[in-house]
Design a protein around this motif. Sequence first.
Motif, PDB file in Angstrom:
ATOM      1  N   GLN A  33       0.670  -1.215  -0.095  1.00 56.17           N
ATOM      2  CA  GLN A  33      -0.071   0.092   0.064  1.00 56.17           C
ATOM      3  C   GLN A  33       0.644   1.338   0.006  1.00 56.17           C
ATOM      4  OE1 GLN A  33      -2.815   0.252   3.062  1.00 56.17           O
ATOM      5  NE2 GLN A  33      -3.461   2.021   2.568  1.00 56.17           N
ATOM      6  N   ILE A  34       0.262   2.289  -0.794  1.00 53.64           N
ATOM      7  CA  ILE A  34       1.030   3.585  -0.754  1.00 53.64           C
ATOM      8  C   ILE A  34       0.004   4.569  -0.100  1.00 53.64           C
ATOM      9  CG2 ILE A  34       1.734   5.648  -2.072  1.00 53.64           C
ATOM     10  CD1 ILE A  34       2.681   3.491  -4.351  1.00 53.64           C
ATOM     11  N   TYR A  35       0.564   5.127   1.123  1.00 54.78           N
ATOM     12  CA  TYR A  35       0.140   6.107   1.914  1.00 54.78           C
ATOM     13  C   TYR A  35       0.050   7.414   1.371  1.00 54.78           C
ATOM     14  CZ  TYR A  35      -0.156   1.950   4.930  1.00 54.78           C
ATOM     15  OH  TYR A  35      -0.394   0.873   5.644  1.00 54.78           O
ATOM     16  N   PRO A  36      -1.184   8.104   1.405  1.00 54.42           N
ATOM     17  CA  PRO A  36      -1.228   9.494   0.704  1.00 54.42           C
ATOM     18  C   PRO A  36      -0.496  10.409   1.547  1.00 54.42           C
ATOM     19  CG  PRO A  36      -3.261   8.902   1.511  1.00 54.42           C
ATOM     20  CD  PRO A  36      -2.562   7.603   1.727  1.00 54.42           C
ATOM     21  N   SER A  37      -0.263  10.321   2.809  1.00 54.30           N
ATOM     22  CA  SER A  37       0.398  11.343   3.751  1.00 54.30           C
ATOM     23  C   SER A  37       1.296  10.634   4.889  1.00 54.30           C
ATOM     24  CB  SER A  37      -0.419  12.353   4.508  1.00 54.30           C
ATOM     25  OG  SER A  37      -1.053  11.397   5.535  1.00 54.30           O
ATOM     26  N   GLU A  38       2.383  11.366   5.352  1.00 58.91           N
ATOM     27  CA  GLU A  38       3.266  10.621   6.333  1.00 58.91           C
ATOM     28  C   GLU A  38       2.615  10.475   7.487  1.00 58.91           C
ATOM     29  OE1 GLU A  38       6.362  13.701   7.113  1.00 58.91           O
ATOM     30  OE2 GLU A  38       7.722  12.955   5.359  1.00 58.91           O
ATOM     31  N   ARG A  39       1.570  11.190   7.960  1.00 55.49           N
ATOM     32  CA  ARG A  39       0.812  10.919   9.156  1.00 55.49           C
ATOM     33  C   ARG A  39       0.209   9.841   9.231  1.00 55.49           C
ATOM     34  NH1 ARG A  39      -3.375  15.456  11.322  1.00 55.49           N
ATOM     35  NH2 ARG A  39      -1.467  16.659  11.247  1.00 55.49           N
ATOM     36  N   LEU A  40      -0.566   9.282   7.869  1.00 53.76           N
ATOM     37  CA  LEU A  40      -1.134   8.116   7.996  1.00 53.76           C
ATOM     38  C   LEU A  40      -0.213   6.935   8.061  1.00 53.76           C
ATOM     39  CD1 LEU A  40      -3.732   8.815   5.283  1.00 53.76           C
ATOM     40  CD2 LEU A  40      -4.216   8.519   7.515  1.00 53.76           C
ATOM     41  N   ALA A  41       0.906   7.097   7.238  1.00 59.34           N
ATOM     42  CA  ALA A  41       2.074   6.061   7.373  1.00 59.34           C
ATOM     43  C   ALA A  41       2.717   5.993   8.982  1.00 59.34           C
ATOM     44  CB  ALA A  41       3.277   6.396   6.270  1.00 59.34           C
ATOM     45  N   VAL A  42       2.650   6.871   9.338  1.00 59.49           N
ATOM     46  CA  VAL A  42       3.266   6.640  11.005  1.00 59.49           C
ATOM     47  C   VAL A  42       2.300   6.381  11.617  1.00 59.49           C
ATOM     48  CG1 VAL A  42       3.767   8.287  13.039  1.00 59.49           C
ATOM     49  CG2 VAL A  42       4.839   8.519  10.581  1.00 59.49           C
ATOM     50  N   SER A  43       1.191   6.525  11.556  1.00 60.02           N
ATOM     51  CA  SER A  43      -0.146   5.854  12.321  1.00 60.02           C
ATOM     52  C   SER A  43      -0.032   4.428  12.139  1.00 60.02           C
ATOM     53  CB  SER A  43      -1.472   6.275  12.244  1.00 60.02           C
ATOM     54  OG  SER A  43      -1.458   7.765  12.291  1.00 60.02           O
ATOM     55  N   GLU A  44      -0.017   3.877  10.931  1.00 57.80           N
ATOM     56  CA  GLU A  44       0.040   2.511  10.419  1.00 57.80           C
ATOM     57  C   GLU A  44       1.113   1.801  11.093  1.00 57.80           C
ATOM     58  OE1 GLU A  44      -1.313  -1.146   8.914  1.00 57.80           O
ATOM     59  OE2 GLU A  44      -2.385   0.840   9.216  1.00 57.80           O
ATOM     60  N   ILE A  45       2.321   2.414  11.066  1.00 59.05           N
ATOM     61  CA  ILE A  45       3.425   1.600  11.302  1.00 59.05           C
ATOM     62  C   ILE A  45       3.347   1.639  13.033  1.00 59.05           C
ATOM     63  CG2 ILE A  45       5.474   3.492  11.798  1.00 59.05           C
ATOM     64  CD1 ILE A  45       5.453  -0.116   9.914  1.00 59.05           C
ATOM     65  N   LYS A  46       3.085   2.847  13.501  1.00 54.74           N
ATOM     66  CA  LYS A  46       2.900   2.544  15.127  1.00 54.74           C
ATOM     67  C   LYS A  46       2.054   1.545  15.645  1.00 54.74           C
ATOM     68  CE  LYS A  46       4.570   7.060  16.443  1.00 54.74           C
ATOM     69  NZ  LYS A  46       4.120   8.183  17.177  1.00 54.74           N
ATOM     70  N   LEU A  47       0.869   1.292  14.890  1.00 56.18           N
ATOM     71  CA  LEU A  47      -0.098   0.203  15.178  1.00 56.18           C
ATOM     72  C   LEU A  47       0.473  -1.153  14.819  1.00 56.18           C
ATOM     73  CD1 LEU A  47      -3.434   1.549  13.457  1.00 56.18           C
ATOM     74  CD2 LEU A  47      -3.007   1.364  16.102  1.00 56.18           C
ATOM     75  N   ARG A  48       1.344  -1.356  14.036  1.00 62.34           N
ATOM     76  CA  ARG A  48       1.772  -2.592  13.872  1.00 62.34           C
ATOM     77  C   ARG A  48       3.213  -2.821  14.933  1.00 62.34           C
ATOM     78  NH1 ARG A  48       1.604  -4.573   8.117  1.00 62.34           N
ATOM     79  NH2 ARG A  48      -0.345  -3.590   7.302  1.00 62.34           N
ATOM     80  N   GLY A  49       3.511  -1.970  15.643  1.00 57.69           N
ATOM     81  CA  GLY A  49       4.611  -1.968  16.624  1.00 57.69           C
ATOM     82  C   GLY A  49       5.939  -1.549  16.258  1.00 57.69           C
ATOM     83  N   TYR A  50       5.967  -0.911  15.431  1.00 62.55           N
ATOM     84  CA  TYR A  50       7.635  -0.648  14.763  1.00 62.55           C
ATOM     85  C   TYR A  50       7.737   0.867  15.353  1.00 62.55           C
ATOM     86  CZ  TYR A  50       7.380  -4.846  12.038  1.00 62.55           C
ATOM     87  OH  TYR A  50       7.037  -6.088  11.648  1.00 62.55           O
ATOM     88  N   ALA A  51       8.977   1.027  15.185  1.00 64.13           N
ATOM     89  CA  ALA A  51       9.299   2.593  15.612  1.00 64.13           C
ATOM     90  C   ALA A  51       9.632   3.280  14.058  1.00 64.13           C
ATOM     91  CB  ALA A  51      10.635   2.847  16.167  1.00 64.13           C
ATOM     92  N   PRO A  52       8.868   4.440  14.022  1.00 58.35           N
ATOM     93  CA  PRO A  52       8.967   4.963  12.354  1.00 58.35           C
ATOM     94  C   PRO A  52       9.997   5.972  12.394  1.00 58.35           C
ATOM     95  CG  PRO A  52       7.016   5.795  13.477  1.00 58.35           C
ATOM     96  CD  PRO A  52       7.711   4.911  14.476  1.00 58.35           C
ATOM     97  N   LEU A  53      10.708   5.952  10.984  1.00 63.00           N
ATOM     98  CA  LEU A  53      11.653   6.953  10.781  1.00 63.00           C
ATOM     99  C   LEU A  53      11.461   7.750   9.419  1.00 63.00           C
ATOM    100  CD1 LEU A  53      15.142   5.047  11.416  1.00 63.00           C
ATOM    101  CD2 LEU A  53      14.136   6.608  12.861  1.00 63.00           C
ATOM    102  N   LEU A  54      11.303   9.061   9.538  1.00 65.05           N
ATOM    103  CA  LEU A  54      11.161   9.831   8.660  1.00 65.05           C
ATOM    104  C   LEU A  54      12.221  10.484   7.924  1.00 65.05           C
ATOM    105  CD1 LEU A  54       8.287  11.799  10.610  1.00 65.05           C
ATOM    106  CD2 LEU A  54       7.759  10.162   8.726  1.00 65.05           C
ATOM    107  N   PRO A  55      11.746  10.783   6.622  1.00 66.64           N
ATOM    108  CA  PRO A  55      13.107  11.357   5.847  1.00 66.64           C
ATOM    109  C   PRO A  55      13.271  12.731   6.152  1.00 66.64           C
ATOM    110  CG  PRO A  55      11.296  10.953   4.371  1.00 66.64           C
ATOM    111  CD  PRO A  55      10.886  10.257   5.658  1.00 66.64           C
ATOM    112  N   THR A  56      14.325  13.342   5.997  1.00 63.51           N
ATOM    113  CA  THR A  56      14.662  14.589   6.199  1.00 63.51           C
ATOM    114  C   THR A  56      15.249  15.172   5.010  1.00 63.51           C
ATOM    115  OG1 THR A  56      17.131  14.132   7.050  1.00 63.51           O
ATOM    116  CG2 THR A  56      15.536  14.507   8.694  1.00 63.51           C
ATOM    117  N   VAL A  57      15.342  14.335   3.683  1.00 62.89           N
ATOM    118  CA  VAL A  57      15.854  14.964   2.501  1.00 62.89           C
ATOM    119  C   VAL A  57      14.825  14.058   1.625  1.00 62.89           C
ATOM    120  CG1 VAL A  57      18.216  15.373   3.211  1.00 62.89           C
ATOM    121  CG2 VAL A  57      17.487  12.924   2.256  1.00 62.89           C
TER     122      VAL A  57
END
Length: 72
Positions: A33-57
Amino acid sequence: MQHVYIEPMPKGRWGPIDGYTLEFHDGTKITQQIYPSERLAVSEIKLRGYAPLLPTVRITDKSVAEHWQAAA
């Protein structure tokens, strides 16, 4: 807790970001799945029990620590 990278799509191209994918360090995608926003992607990965890392570049490299920051 294992880190998961939230990668902007499309990769390696300049222009608008169409969405975000969830990947492990080796490039394995957690879901197709491709998530339309970083916020949705972060929410999904936290629900799965992982620590999300966001790009700075825009063009990311998982081996360069400065390209990533932990999501709040």
